[in-house]
Design a protein around this motif. Structure first.
Motif, PDB file in Angstrom:
ATOM      1  N   VAL A   1       0.748  -1.065  -0.048  1.00 25.84           N
ATOM      2  CA  VAL A   1       0.024   0.024   0.080  1.00 25.84           C
ATOM      3  C   VAL A   1       0.818   1.318  -0.115  1.00 25.84           C
ATOM      4  CG1 VAL A   1      -1.783   1.380   1.372  1.00 25.84           C
ATOM      5  CG2 VAL A   1      -1.973  -1.039   1.095  1.00 25.84           C
ATOM      6  N   THR A   2       1.834   1.425   0.972  1.00 35.07           N
ATOM      7  CA  THR A   2       2.786   2.166   1.036  1.00 35.07           C
ATOM      8  C   THR A   2       3.584   2.762  -0.683  1.00 35.07           C
ATOM      9  OG1 THR A   2       3.363   2.121   3.193  1.00 35.07           O
ATOM     10  CG2 THR A   2       4.906   3.485   2.201  1.00 35.07           C
ATOM     11  N   SER A   3       4.062   1.595  -1.015  1.00 32.39           N
ATOM     12  CA  SER A   3       4.493   1.882  -2.372  1.00 32.39           C
ATOM     13  C   SER A   3       3.709   2.396  -3.285  1.00 32.39           C
ATOM     14  CB  SER A   3       4.931   0.394  -3.085  1.00 32.39           C
ATOM     15  OG  SER A   3       6.154  -0.102  -2.110  1.00 32.39           O
ATOM     16  N   LEU A   4       2.340   1.777  -3.402  1.00 31.74           N
ATOM     17  CA  LEU A   4       1.419   2.312  -4.479  1.00 31.74           C
ATOM     18  C   LEU A   4       1.044   3.741  -3.994  1.00 31.74           C
ATOM     19  CD1 LEU A   4      -0.719   2.133  -6.572  1.00 31.74           C
ATOM     20  CD2 LEU A   4      -2.255   1.157  -4.719  1.00 31.74           C
ATOM     21  N   TRP A   5       1.127   4.144  -2.656  1.00 31.33           N
ATOM     22  CA  TRP A   5       0.608   5.574  -2.447  1.00 31.33           C
ATOM     23  C   TRP A   5       1.731   6.452  -2.943  1.00 31.33           C
ATOM     24  CZ3 TRP A   5       2.566   9.039   0.870  1.00 31.33           C
ATOM     25  CH2 TRP A   5       1.994  10.244   1.244  1.00 31.33           C
TER      26      TRP A   5
ATOM     27  N   PHE B   1      -5.939  13.991  -3.459  1.00 31.80           N
ATOM     28  CA  PHE B   1      -5.305  12.602  -3.955  1.00 31.80           C
ATOM     29  C   PHE B   1      -5.689  11.666  -2.742  1.00 31.80           C
ATOM     30  CE2 PHE B   1      -2.038   9.703  -3.074  1.00 31.80           C
ATOM     31  CZ  PHE B   1      -2.162   8.829  -3.974  1.00 31.80           C
ATOM     32  N   ASP B   2      -5.327  12.240  -1.581  1.00 30.58           N
ATOM     33  CA  ASP B   2      -5.754  11.482  -0.367  1.00 30.58           C
ATOM     34  C   ASP B   2      -6.946  10.962  -0.425  1.00 30.58           C
ATOM     35  OD1 ASP B   2      -3.015  11.001   0.477  1.00 30.58           O
ATOM     36  OD2 ASP B   2      -3.277  12.431   2.205  1.00 30.58           O
ATOM     37  N   ALA B   3      -8.001  12.025  -0.579  1.00 26.91           N
ATOM     38  CA  ALA B   3      -9.476  11.536  -0.266  1.00 26.91           C
ATOM     39  C   ALA B   3      -9.834  10.430  -1.385  1.00 26.91           C
ATOM     40  CB  ALA B   3     -10.152  12.846  -0.654  1.00 26.91           C
ATOM     41  N   GLU B   4      -9.250  10.492  -2.701  1.00 22.49           N
ATOM     42  CA  GLU B   4      -9.693   9.616  -3.643  1.00 22.49           C
ATOM     43  C   GLU B   4      -8.957   8.241  -3.130  1.00 22.49           C
ATOM     44  OE1 GLU B   4      -8.148  11.628  -7.265  1.00 22.49           O
ATOM     45  OE2 GLU B   4      -9.743  12.861  -7.192  1.00 22.49           O
ATOM     46  N   PHE B   5      -7.561   8.331  -2.646  1.00 20.01           N
ATOM     47  CA  PHE B   5      -7.038   7.025  -2.492  1.00 20.01           C
ATOM     48  C   PHE B   5      -7.573   6.177  -1.354  1.00 20.01           C
ATOM     49  CE2 PHE B   5      -3.534   4.500  -0.642  1.00 20.01           C
ATOM     50  CZ  PHE B   5      -3.082   3.944  -1.869  1.00 20.01           C
ATOM     51  N   PHE B   6      -8.120   6.807  -0.396  1.00 23.52           N
ATOM     52  CA  PHE B   6      -8.514   6.369   0.703  1.00 23.52           C
ATOM     53  C   PHE B   6      -9.971   6.092   0.793  1.00 23.52           C
ATOM     54  CE2 PHE B   6      -4.368   7.822   2.367  1.00 23.52           C
ATOM     55  CZ  PHE B   6      -3.791   6.452   2.682  1.00 23.52           C
ATOM     56  N   GLU B   7     -10.853   6.637  -0.252  1.00 21.60           N
ATOM     57  CA  GLU B   7     -12.230   6.756  -0.419  1.00 21.60           C
ATOM     58  C   GLU B   7     -12.631   5.011  -0.134  1.00 21.60           C
ATOM     59  OE1 GLU B   7     -16.020   6.043  -1.960  1.00 21.60           O
ATOM     60  OE2 GLU B   7     -14.367   5.164  -3.077  1.00 21.60           O
ATOM     61  N   PRO B   8     -12.025   4.122  -0.525  1.00 24.37           N
ATOM     62  CA  PRO B   8     -12.647   2.740  -0.626  1.00 24.37           C
ATOM     63  C   PRO B   8     -12.816   2.429   1.118  1.00 24.37           C
ATOM     64  CG  PRO B   8     -10.953   2.396  -2.113  1.00 24.37           C
ATOM     65  CD  PRO B   8     -10.828   3.943  -1.530  1.00 24.37           C
TER      66      PRO B   8
END
Length: 150
Positions: A24-28, A125-132
């Motif tokens: 997850v860290t690598s993707l983020w 970006f964070d809002a979209e990334f962590f939206e799931p």
């Protein structure tokens, strides 16, 4: 799975919290790097700029040591990154009013403008990334703080 002293304790790599965190860290990090490219900022540079802005709003002089502690970036790396940001014209380092060994760090007008723009992009970006995670994002943050010892 039979327990063996040389075997992993997980049936699959995807069960390892460390491996999952690394993935997850690598993707983020890969995606945040893309988001910050247009500002010519690395993620470490962004973190320090945003931390300077945040700490400045707390009405205290921002020193390199305070910045390092706040961002969890080691002091030597903090110093190196600050020099780069100073060269880019995004911040200035000045003599501390009471501690002759310390330098305070302040954003320039360009630094303030760049940081505000970058914060908007990173927050989006964070809002979209962590939206799931949906409504579970607060619980996720709480568990991350637990791992940080907070």
């Amino acid at each position: 799975m039979k327990k063996d002293e040389n075997a992993f304790s997980f049936e699959a790599a995807e069960e390892s919290p460390g491996f999952l965190l690394w993935q997850v860290t690598s993707l983020w990090q890969r995606e945040i790097r893309k988001a910050l490219e247009k500002y010519d900022l690395t993620h470490s540079q962004f973190v320090l700029l945003a931390s300077i802005m945040w700490l400045s709003q707390q009405q205290e002089p921002v020193t390199q040591i305070l910045l390092s502690a706040h961002s969890k970036i080691d002091p030597m790396t903090t110093s190196t990154v600050l020099r780069t940001l100073q060269t880019k014209g995004l911040l200035e380092r000045k003599e501390h009013a009471t501690d002759t060994r310390a330098k305070t760090v302040v954003l320039t007008e360009t630094g303030i403008k760049t940081t505000k723009q970058a914060i908007k992009i990173v927050e989006k970006f964070d809002a979209e990334f962590f939206e799931p995670l949906g409504a579970k994002v607060n619980e996720f943050n709480k568990k991350l703080r637990l791992l940080l010892g907070q």
